[in-house]
Design a protein around this motif. Sequence first.
Motif, PDB file in Angstrom:
ATOM      1  N   ILE A 137       0.826  -1.211   0.000  1.00 50.71           N
ATOM      2  CA  ILE A 137       0.000   0.000   0.000  1.00 50.71           C
ATOM      3  C   ILE A 137       0.859   1.260   0.000  1.00 50.71           C
ATOM      4  O   ILE A 137       0.529   2.237  -0.661  1.00 50.71           O
ATOM      5  N   ILE A 265       0.890   6.247   8.394  1.00 46.90           N
ATOM      6  CA  ILE A 265       1.479   5.225   9.258  1.00 46.90           C
ATOM      7  C   ILE A 265       0.505   4.067   9.471  1.00 46.90           C
ATOM      8  O   ILE A 265      -0.648   4.270   9.842  1.00 46.90           O
ATOM      9  N   ILE A 266       0.996   2.856   9.197  1.00 46.26           N
ATOM     10  CA  ILE A 266       0.228   1.631   9.406  1.00 46.26           C
ATOM     11  C   ILE A 266       0.913   0.851  10.519  1.00 46.26           C
ATOM     12  O   ILE A 266       2.114   0.624  10.470  1.00 46.26           O
ATOM     13  N   GLU A 267       0.145   0.464  11.533  1.00 45.50           N
ATOM     14  CA  GLU A 267       0.751  -0.262  12.658  1.00 45.50           C
ATOM     15  C   GLU A 267      -0.084  -1.484  13.028  1.00 45.50           C
ATOM     16  O   GLU A 267      -1.308  -1.421  13.091  1.00 45.50           O
ATOM     17  N   PHE A 268       0.610  -2.583  13.274  1.00 55.18           N
ATOM     18  CA  PHE A 268      -0.035  -3.800  13.755  1.00 55.18           C
ATOM     19  C   PHE A 268       0.701  -4.231  15.013  1.00 55.18           C
ATOM     20  O   PHE A 268       1.931  -4.234  15.048  1.00 55.18           O
ATOM     21  N   LEU A 309      -8.330 -14.285   3.318  1.00 52.97           N
ATOM     22  CA  LEU A 309      -8.652 -14.196   4.755  1.00 52.97           C
ATOM     23  C   LEU A 309      -9.990 -14.841   5.094  1.00 52.97           C
ATOM     24  O   LEU A 309     -10.170 -15.385   6.180  1.00 52.97           O
ATOM     25  N   GLY A 310     -10.937 -14.764   4.167  1.00 51.38           N
ATOM     26  CA  GLY A 310     -12.253 -15.344   4.420  1.00 51.38           C
ATOM     27  C   GLY A 310     -12.195 -16.821   4.781  1.00 51.38           C
ATOM     28  O   GLY A 310     -13.070 -17.315   5.497  1.00 51.38           O
ATOM     29  N   LEU A 324     -18.965  -8.016   8.668  1.00 54.23           N
ATOM     30  CA  LEU A 324     -17.603  -7.571   9.007  1.00 54.23           C
ATOM     31  C   LEU A 324     -16.984  -6.604   8.010  1.00 54.23           C
ATOM     32  O   LEU A 324     -15.984  -5.962   8.316  1.00 54.23           O
ATOM     33  N   LEU A 325     -17.540  -6.534   6.788  1.00 54.81           N
ATOM     34  CA  LEU A 325     -16.921  -5.663   5.794  1.00 54.81           C
ATOM     35  C   LEU A 325     -17.246  -4.213   6.112  1.00 54.81           C
ATOM     36  O   LEU A 325     -16.363  -3.399   6.246  1.00 54.81           O
TER      37      LEU A 325
ATOM     38  N   PRO B 124     -14.807   0.395   4.839  1.00 52.85           N
ATOM     39  CA  PRO B 124     -14.412  -1.013   4.689  1.00 52.85           C
ATOM     40  C   PRO B 124     -13.058  -1.159   4.004  1.00 52.85           C
ATOM     41  O   PRO B 124     -12.660  -0.302   3.234  1.00 52.85           O
ATOM     42  N   LEU B 126      -9.078  -2.367   5.054  1.00 54.52           N
ATOM     43  CA  LEU B 126      -8.072  -2.876   6.001  1.00 54.52           C
ATOM     44  C   LEU B 126      -8.666  -3.149   7.387  1.00 54.52           C
ATOM     45  O   LEU B 126      -8.314  -4.132   8.031  1.00 54.52           O
ATOM     46  N   SER B 128     -11.758  -3.983   8.028  1.00 58.76           N
ATOM     47  CA  SER B 128     -12.577  -5.193   7.901  1.00 58.76           C
ATOM     48  C   SER B 128     -11.700  -6.439   7.955  1.00 58.76           C
ATOM     49  O   SER B 128     -12.046  -7.434   8.599  1.00 58.76           O
ATOM     50  N   MET B 129     -10.568  -6.392   7.264  1.00 58.11           N
ATOM     51  CA  MET B 129      -9.658  -7.538   7.236  1.00 58.11           C
ATOM     52  C   MET B 129      -9.159  -7.853   8.648  1.00 58.11           C
ATOM     53  O   MET B 129      -9.044  -9.018   9.034  1.00 58.11           O
ATOM     54  N   ASN B 130      -8.873  -6.810   9.394  1.00 53.56           N
ATOM     55  CA  ASN B 130      -8.380  -7.037  10.749  1.00 53.56           C
ATOM     56  C   ASN B 130      -9.483  -7.508  11.682  1.00 53.56           C
ATOM     57  O   ASN B 130      -9.222  -8.293  12.598  1.00 53.56           O
ATOM     58  N   ARG B 131     -10.707  -7.044  11.476  1.00 50.07           N
ATOM     59  CA  ARG B 131     -11.828  -7.586  12.265  1.00 50.07           C
ATOM     60  C   ARG B 131     -11.958  -9.088  12.015  1.00 50.07           C
ATOM     61  O   ARG B 131     -12.092  -9.889  12.945  1.00 50.07           O
ATOM     62  N   LEU B 132     -11.933  -9.460  10.740  1.00 46.32           N
ATOM     63  CA  LEU B 132     -12.076 -10.872  10.374  1.00 46.32           C
ATOM     64  C   LEU B 132     -10.931 -11.710  10.926  1.00 46.32           C
ATOM     65  O   LEU B 132     -11.138 -12.772  11.526  1.00 46.32           O
ATOM     66  N   PHE B 268      -4.748  -3.156  15.318  1.00 52.90           N
ATOM     67  CA  PHE B 268      -4.337  -2.592  14.029  1.00 52.90           C
ATOM     68  C   PHE B 268      -4.675  -1.115  14.045  1.00 52.90           C
ATOM     69  O   PHE B 268      -5.780  -0.742  14.458  1.00 52.90           O
ATOM     70  N   GLY B 269      -3.743  -0.287  13.627  1.00 56.38           N
ATOM     71  CA  GLY B 269      -4.010   1.153  13.680  1.00 56.38           C
ATOM     72  C   GLY B 269      -3.466   1.889  12.478  1.00 56.38           C
ATOM     73  O   GLY B 269      -2.486   1.473  11.856  1.00 56.38           O
ATOM     74  N   LEU B 270      -4.137   2.983  12.157  1.00 52.68           N
ATOM     75  CA  LEU B 270      -3.706   3.863  11.071  1.00 52.68           C
ATOM     76  C   LEU B 270      -3.622   5.290  11.581  1.00 52.68           C
ATOM     77  O   LEU B 270      -4.472   5.726  12.379  1.00 52.68           O
ATOM     78  N   VAL B 282      -4.586   2.235  -1.253  1.00 49.03           N
ATOM     79  CA  VAL B 282      -5.171   0.897  -1.088  1.00 49.03           C
ATOM     80  C   VAL B 282      -5.841   0.462  -2.397  1.00 49.03           C
ATOM     81  O   VAL B 282      -5.665  -0.675  -2.857  1.00 49.03           O
ATOM     82  N   PHE B 305     -11.882  -9.918   1.534  1.00 52.82           N
ATOM     83  CA  PHE B 305     -11.872 -11.232   2.191  1.00 52.82           C
ATOM     84  C   PHE B 305     -11.527 -12.373   1.226  1.00 52.82           C
ATOM     85  O   PHE B 305     -11.189 -13.473   1.653  1.00 52.82           O
TER      86      PHE B 305
END
Lengths: 325, 325
Positions: A137, A265-268, A309-310, A324-325, B124, B126, B128-132, B268-270, B282, B305
């Motif tokens: 990204i 900034i993207i953080e995990f 991921l699904g 969730l989307l 929706p 990134l 959503s992906m982290n929720r999933l 997860f944070g932005l 994205v 997903f």
Amino acid sequence: MIKVGIVGYGNLGKGVEKAITQNDDLELVAIFTRRNPEQMVAEGTEARFEHISAAEQYIGKIDVMILCGGSATDLPEQTPVIAKLFNTVDSFDTHAKIPEFYEVVNTAAEQGGHVSVISTGWDPGLFSMNRLLAQSILPEGKEYTFWGKGVSQGHSDAIRRVPGVKAGVQYTVPVEEVIDRIRSGETPELSTREKHLRQCYVVAEEGANQDEIRATIVNMPNYFSDYDTTVTFISEEELKSEHAGMPHGGFVIRSGVTGNGQKQIIEFGLKLDSNPEFTASVLVAYARAAQRLSQEGHKGAKTVFDIPLGHLSPKSAADLRRDLL
Amino acid sequence: MIKVGIVGYGNLGKGVEKAITQNDDLELVAIFTRRNPEQMVAEGTEARFEHISAAEQYIGKIDVMILCGGSATDLPEQTPVIAKLFNTVDSFDTHAKIPEFYEVVNTAAEQGGHVSVISTGWDPGLFSMNRLLAQSILPEGKEYTFWGKGVSQGHSDAIRRVPGVKAGVQYTVPVEEVIDRIRSGETPELSTREKHLRQCYVVAEEGANQDEIRATIVNMPNYFSDYDTTVTFISEEELKSEHAGMPHGGFVIRSGVTGNGQKQIIEFGLKLDSNPEFTASVLVAYARAAQRLSQEGHKGAKTVFDIPLGHLSPKSAADLRRDLL
């Protein structure tokens, strides 16, 4: 129901056993061990134990084998063998040897017509996914991975080999001030020493020279000499009461720019009370994915980069889109 | 080279134009607009502009169309039409209408034999992906999404409709104290008011009653009455100099338990200087994925997903395994 087997019953295998109980669509069929199965007692269930040599008898009764051995010797030997017989999931984490491991497992899994998810967990695993996502990204940027605060088995073992040390544990600690600088938009070049501290809690043998132990530890090449290392001597009781857990965690942070220098900034991050139980939970989610991929007709070795991921969720694609989307 | 078209040239479209220049494997072919293309001037490139009615002439010349219109009226109309002609990517973000949108776009994309990646971006997308991901790994747990600090267009528009208001901007601000509680392992039940604050910066018209404006804003149902809202009156100059940016961000945090109550936290944070430029980045990564999926023979609507993360990167699967796993 997805029928699951566990190979190896150390901390990770016990974690997988417990994680399966949290997932209604998964069922534990048997735990395979190199030890005498009749002497094994399950921790989280009333699981059946089998000697590892009996695995082949479970063809058709187990959908996915979750391999819970170590990366040094167990998995390089076990994954290719089991991958010919079953879908598998493992947490092979020797980063430098992943390409080679992938090739061997891929060949075995293709021969057997199965899916082998390799090198999952959190690093490799979730952290890898976030490195890939953030780089894709924000192609212009700088990336940082920090580990901890958490117990490093390798460094704890190194302490315990020092003469005069009876027992000990080592925590890898990320330097918070540096993380805060990155979060606020700086992109510093960081030396090894600037990123992590190493905290050692050591039980010395009676009469041992603590100054010598300390000097041996902090100057140990590869393990400690490149870090700011603290050594704290404690009693055996304190070690047991305060340092029995296996916490870990860490952060993957990418600081990038878009357009005319806009900082993005993207953080995990993970903060884990139990490293093996969390890794186990990741393996279990990927066991579900392995079974789905196999049912879709896929074959061969797969990594977290290859799997939608699904496939990790028990929910249907339509439910995921709605909820969730 | 992946040949890309942009439909719509607002903030998002301009962001996509700039993001394409950061990716060597993507090439911008043309920007499509409903306005008079001859009056358009590109911001980040020397792009060619075309009227949207000319899109069909680009069949065979464009691999993926990135749709940069709004979710209220543009995308529901445009995505199904364009999806019959090209692979597409969009950021449709009306969460409640995603299932319906998916069905319509899926039908169109299947008819056209193309791939349409819908509803990507960061939420929706990134988020959503982290929720999933977090739900699948930690089925027993509680999840929180916080947004901000960032500008909400909808709330800013609502302020500007208040009599006596000349201009204004609204920031959604997550309550840091609550986030810190969750990070430290608490799993509180939170009301709307406890999660976010709303900060309004307002330029009043000359002679307007500021107390009345303030009361109208803070009591506005749906938008402000459920929140702690502050209203600060500023000059038009200050609005321009201090509040012209479009920062945003937020956090998805899942606090779960494994085994015998071990706490496990995934976050997860932005933190974004420019919301539209980040969303654009994205979309561009997913344009690459759309093209790959299409080349692999996939058809129909896809979400974040459904897409393996490796498809987002310009690197080969072998390179990704070696460098990022």
